[in-house]
Scaffold this motif. Structure first.
Motif, PDB file in Angstrom:
ATOM      1  N   ASP A 109     -14.268  26.682  -9.184  1.00 58.16           N
ATOM      2  CA  ASP A 109     -13.662  25.659 -10.049  1.00 58.16           C
ATOM      3  C   ASP A 109     -14.781  24.728 -10.504  1.00 58.16           C
ATOM      4  OD1 ASP A 109     -12.295  23.647 -11.304  1.00 58.16           O
ATOM      5  OD2 ASP A 109     -10.983  23.182  -9.614  1.00 58.16           O
ATOM      6  N   SER A 110     -15.264  24.955 -11.710  1.00 59.84           N
ATOM      7  CA  SER A 110     -16.442  24.254 -12.222  1.00 59.84           C
ATOM      8  C   SER A 110     -16.244  22.750 -12.352  1.00 59.84           C
ATOM      9  CB  SER A 110     -16.838  24.829 -13.585  1.00 59.84           C
ATOM     10  OG  SER A 110     -17.104  26.196 -13.468  1.00 59.84           O
ATOM     11  N   VAL A 111     -15.018  22.293 -12.518  1.00 59.78           N
ATOM     12  CA  VAL A 111     -14.781  20.861 -12.704  1.00 59.78           C
ATOM     13  C   VAL A 111     -14.714  20.139 -11.359  1.00 59.78           C
ATOM     14  CG1 VAL A 111     -13.185  19.152 -13.645  1.00 59.78           C
ATOM     15  CG2 VAL A 111     -13.623  21.264 -14.906  1.00 59.78           C
ATOM     16  N   SER A 112     -14.013  20.718 -10.369  1.00 59.96           N
ATOM     17  CA  SER A 112     -13.824  20.023  -9.091  1.00 59.96           C
ATOM     18  C   SER A 112     -15.111  19.920  -8.283  1.00 59.96           C
ATOM     19  CB  SER A 112     -12.737  20.705  -8.273  1.00 59.96           C
ATOM     20  OG  SER A 112     -13.182  21.982  -7.858  1.00 59.96           O
ATOM     21  N   VAL A 113     -16.138  20.669  -8.655  1.00 59.78           N
ATOM     22  CA  VAL A 113     -17.426  20.600  -7.953  1.00 59.78           C
ATOM     23  C   VAL A 113     -17.935  19.166  -7.910  1.00 59.78           C
ATOM     24  CG1 VAL A 113     -19.851  21.256  -8.131  1.00 59.78           C
ATOM     25  CG2 VAL A 113     -18.072  22.970  -8.456  1.00 59.78           C
ATOM     26  N   PHE A 114     -17.687  18.412  -8.950  1.00 58.32           N
ATOM     27  CA  PHE A 114     -18.229  17.054  -9.043  1.00 58.32           C
ATOM     28  C   PHE A 114     -17.272  15.985  -8.514  1.00 58.32           C
ATOM     29  CE2 PHE A 114     -20.670  19.564 -11.999  1.00 58.32           C
ATOM     30  CZ  PHE A 114     -21.958  19.125 -11.765  1.00 58.32           C
ATOM     31  N   VAL A 179     -23.750  25.832  -6.732  1.00 58.72           N
ATOM     32  CA  VAL A 179     -22.505  26.192  -6.053  1.00 58.72           C
ATOM     33  C   VAL A 179     -22.601  27.519  -5.307  1.00 58.72           C
ATOM     34  CG1 VAL A 179     -21.021  24.798  -7.533  1.00 58.72           C
ATOM     35  CG2 VAL A 179     -21.530  27.153  -8.192  1.00 58.72           C
ATOM     36  N   GLU A 180     -23.553  28.377  -5.677  1.00 62.67           N
ATOM     37  CA  GLU A 180     -23.762  29.632  -4.964  1.00 62.67           C
ATOM     38  C   GLU A 180     -25.254  29.930  -4.934  1.00 62.67           C
ATOM     39  OE1 GLU A 180     -21.447  32.604  -7.005  1.00 62.67           O
ATOM     40  OE2 GLU A 180     -19.612  32.020  -5.973  1.00 62.67           O
ATOM     41  N   ALA A 181     -25.731  30.442  -3.794  1.00 63.64           N
ATOM     42  CA  ALA A 181     -27.141  30.815  -3.654  1.00 63.64           C
ATOM     43  C   ALA A 181     -27.234  31.987  -2.698  1.00 63.64           C
ATOM     44  CB  ALA A 181     -27.957  29.629  -3.137  1.00 63.64           C
ATOM     45  N   TYR A 182     -27.568  33.153  -3.236  1.00 62.64           N
ATOM     46  CA  TYR A 182     -27.655  34.370  -2.445  1.00 62.64           C
ATOM     47  C   TYR A 182     -29.072  34.914  -2.468  1.00 62.64           C
ATOM     48  CZ  TYR A 182     -22.604  34.156  -2.903  1.00 62.64           C
ATOM     49  OH  TYR A 182     -21.304  33.733  -2.864  1.00 62.64           O
ATOM     50  N   ASP A 183     -29.655  35.037  -1.294  1.00 59.90           N
ATOM     51  CA  ASP A 183     -30.965  35.664  -1.114  1.00 59.90           C
ATOM     52  C   ASP A 183     -30.725  37.167  -1.110  1.00 59.90           C
ATOM     53  OD1 ASP A 183     -33.243  36.857  -0.036  1.00 59.90           O
ATOM     54  OD2 ASP A 183     -33.258  35.653   1.775  1.00 59.90           O
ATOM     55  N   ARG A 184     -31.262  37.865  -2.108  1.00 61.48           N
ATOM     56  CA  ARG A 184     -31.120  39.325  -2.133  1.00 61.48           C
ATOM     57  C   ARG A 184     -31.988  39.885  -1.022  1.00 61.48           C
ATOM     58  NH1 ARG A 184     -32.428  41.322  -8.128  1.00 61.48           N
ATOM     59  NH2 ARG A 184     -31.258  39.737  -9.251  1.00 61.48           N
ATOM     60  N   THR A 193     -25.919  30.277  -8.793  1.00 61.09           N
ATOM     61  CA  THR A 193     -24.906  29.840  -9.750  1.00 61.09           C
ATOM     62  C   THR A 193     -24.911  28.322  -9.767  1.00 61.09           C
ATOM     63  OG1 THR A 193     -23.527  31.780  -9.348  1.00 61.09           O
ATOM     64  CG2 THR A 193     -22.459  29.888 -10.394  1.00 61.09           C
ATOM     65  N   VAL A 194     -25.070  27.767 -10.966  1.00 55.99           N
ATOM     66  CA  VAL A 194     -25.096  26.314 -11.130  1.00 55.99           C
ATOM     67  C   VAL A 194     -24.033  25.904 -12.138  1.00 55.99           C
ATOM     68  CG1 VAL A 194     -27.571  26.166 -10.590  1.00 55.99           C
ATOM     69  CG2 VAL A 194     -26.843  26.407 -12.977  1.00 55.99           C
ATOM     70  N   VAL A 195     -23.634  24.642 -12.039  1.00 49.29           N
ATOM     71  CA  VAL A 195     -22.651  24.083 -12.963  1.00 49.29           C
ATOM     72  C   VAL A 195     -23.190  22.760 -13.479  1.00 49.29           C
ATOM     73  CG1 VAL A 195     -20.305  23.188 -13.205  1.00 49.29           C
ATOM     74  CG2 VAL A 195     -20.734  25.138 -11.713  1.00 49.29           C
ATOM     75  N   ALA A 196     -23.211  22.615 -14.807  1.00 46.89           N
ATOM     76  CA  ALA A 196     -23.630  21.352 -15.408  1.00 46.89           C
ATOM     77  C   ALA A 196     -22.471  20.357 -15.327  1.00 46.89           C
ATOM     78  CB  ALA A 196     -24.045  21.576 -16.858  1.00 46.89           C
ATOM     79  N   ARG A 197     -22.807  19.085 -15.182  1.00 45.34           N
ATOM     80  CA  ARG A 197     -21.789  18.031 -15.031  1.00 45.34           C
ATOM     81  C   ARG A 197     -20.873  18.003 -16.252  1.00 45.34           C
ATOM     82  NH1 ARG A 197     -22.066  13.936 -11.575  1.00 45.34           N
ATOM     83  NH2 ARG A 197     -24.294  14.223 -11.245  1.00 45.34           N
ATOM     84  N   PRO A 198     -19.544  17.979 -16.027  1.00 43.74           N
ATOM     85  CA  PRO A 198     -18.637  17.898 -17.161  1.00 43.74           C
ATOM     86  C   PRO A 198     -18.764  16.546 -17.867  1.00 43.74           C
ATOM     87  CG  PRO A 198     -17.416  18.103 -15.090  1.00 43.74           C
ATOM     88  CD  PRO A 198     -18.876  18.043 -14.760  1.00 43.74           C
ATOM     89  N   GLU A 199     -18.466  16.544 -19.155  1.00 40.04           N
ATOM     90  CA  GLU A 199     -18.595  15.290 -19.927  1.00 40.04           C
ATOM     91  C   GLU A 199     -17.422  14.380 -19.667  1.00 40.04           C
ATOM     92  OE1 GLU A 199     -19.030  16.896 -23.859  1.00 40.04           O
ATOM     93  OE2 GLU A 199     -21.208  16.822 -23.692  1.00 40.04           O
TER      94      GLU A 199
END
Length: 199
Positions: A109-114, A179-184, A193-199
């Motif tokens: 949920d890209s919005v609730s992250v913040f 929000v996600e970081a996987y070491d292969r 995976t990153v999410v930019a702050r909603p306006e």
């Protein structure tokens, strides 16, 4: 399947049932020194994973083909991606009635992250100008990034996820939530995976 190394582990019956019904496609183990050394011994995929439900000689079990391994750096877990079931021994199909299939994981949920004000980190990721330009408010973006020892240590020292990182290209930088970081596993590459702050 001949010639593949085999990793052996115990598993509870409910999780074995969900692997066999196809609703659980990843097996998790804590990224402890014990499990990381076992993973190093079996080597990069493909390899076999033999999961045994119990300690008795007639315990139900399944052998699975693992085609990918990564480490969830935010949760501290090894993720063994299960390509297919190779063999089962002593499994009773009636046990599936007791353990219903798992529902699919909901998307991030890209919005609730913040909502909870993510903590700051000292992580700075150098990316291409195109990737930086693709960051839009409230939109999640996934990309691959080289994983150096220094960057890995920064992930380990970072606050509880999600947290803020800098993504930069040239003289421009944007702060985003990671929000996600996987070491292969075995590749020195991270999928982030990153999410930019909603306006």
């Amino acid at each position: 399947m001949h010639g593949l190394k085999t990793l052996v582990a115990n598993i509870q019956r409910e999780w074995l049932a969900r692997i066999l019904d196809g609703s659980k496609k990843i097996e998790y183990r804590d990224a402890t020194d014990y499990w990381l050394s076992r993973l190093d011994r079996v080597g990069p995929p493909p390899f076999l994973l033999r999961l045994i439900n119990g300690m008795r000689t007639d315990a139900p079990e399944a052998t699975l083909l693992v085609n990918r391994v990564d480490i969830d750096m935010l949760a501290g877990q090894i993720r063994l991606h299960l390509a297919r079931v190779v063999e089962t021994v002593g499994w009773n199909p009636e046990w599936h009635q007791k353990y219903p299939a798992l529902a699919p994981e909901p998307p991030v949920d890209s919005v609730s992250v913040f909502d909870g004000r993510p903590a700051q980190s000292r992580i700075r990721l150098t990316v291409s100008s195109d990737l930086l330009a693709s960051l839009a408010p409230g939109k999640s973006v996934t990309f691959s990034h080289p994983l150096t020892q220094e960057l890995y240590e920064q992930f380990v020292e970072a606050p509880e996820a999600p947290y803020l990182v800098w993504v930069e290209a040239g003289d421009r930088a944007v702060q985003v939530a990671l929000v996600e970081a996987y070491d292969r596993g075995f590749e020195d590459v991270a999928d982030l995976t990153v999410v930019a702050r909603p306006e």
